[in-house]
Design a protein around this motif. Sequence first.
Motif, mmCIF file in Angstrom:
data_model
loop_
_atom_site.group_PDB
_atom_site.id
_atom_site.type_symbol
_atom_site.label_atom_id
_atom_site.label_comp_id
_atom_site.label_asym_id
_atom_site.label_seq_id
_atom_site.Cartn_x
_atom_site.Cartn_y
_atom_site.Cartn_z
ATOM 1 N N LYS A 74 -12.307 -1.115 -4.902
ATOM 2 C CA LYS A 74 -11.307 -1.563 -3.822
ATOM 3 C C LYS A 74 -11.822 -2.662 -3.168
ATOM 4 C CE LYS A 74 -10.923 3.480 -1.813
ATOM 5 N NZ LYS A 74 -11.239 4.254 -0.768
ATOM 6 N N LEU A 106 -10.575 -0.203 2.286
ATOM 7 C CA LEU A 106 -11.403 1.336 2.365
ATOM 8 C C LEU A 106 -10.699 2.425 3.105
ATOM 9 C CD1 LEU A 106 -15.102 0.152 3.278
ATOM 10 C CD2 LEU A 106 -14.597 1.250 1.364
ATOM 11 N N LYS A 149 -8.948 7.713 -1.706
ATOM 12 C CA LYS A 149 -10.219 7.950 -1.708
ATOM 13 C C LYS A 149 -10.623 8.068 -3.152
ATOM 14 C CE LYS A 149 -9.640 12.902 -0.850
ATOM 15 N NZ LYS A 149 -10.254 13.914 0.406
ATOM 16 N N GLU A 150 -9.776 8.373 -4.134
ATOM 17 C CA GLU A 150 -10.012 8.744 -5.484
ATOM 18 C C GLU A 150 -10.525 7.371 -6.037
ATOM 19 O OE1 GLU A 150 -7.272 9.712 -4.090
ATOM 20 O OE2 GLU A 150 -7.481 11.779 -4.145
#
Length: 212
Positions: A198, A186, A191-192
Amino acid sequence: RVKHNIPSHFLQSENKDLTKAITAVSIAVLLIPLLWSALAFKRSKAIFELMYEPSIFRKLTPGDSSADDGGGTAPSQLRRPEFKLSFYKLSYFIKSKQILKDVSVTFSPGITAIMGPSGSGKTTLLNLISGHASVGSFEGSRIINGVPYRKEDYDAIIRHQGYVEQDDKLLFDALTVWETLAFSSLLRIPKEVGATEKFTRALEILRELGLA
């Protein structure tokens, strides 16, 4: 020049309006962080629930075709290259003090234990052969699969291997292996990428390490 006296009820009205405005701004200042915290908590709760969603784990269960890339070999079934590390007459110095002297050893694929009393240089030896010795100088040869390498080339190759230090500040005793990898994915993956992807990558790491 005529001086006008402002009636008191005008001043009271203005004071009341100003008080109302200040009160409204104060409430907004207090509510915005609370709303933001509530949204962040809701999102964190959703991610935490997703982390333990059974469907996530079913993606990489043994025999599941979804664990393969296009029907190929699962990550845990791939043959990994094996390294044979050898060190000949390895000596290590920090300033004028000699820490290691003429250490010769070979590490074959498998588990090897280095034993010795406190202060005998075990951690120093591991830092040196893993390419994590940031100070000092050394003499001797560091060899991979029978080929001696220069310091720069050896460090570039060996630093791609996993190495856990004696005191790793990035690991928390209260977390399981899965939780550690999940939280790391994480924080490290851009963040995309969605949380599901993930966690899937974290599970692939568990499979490759034989822990899932």
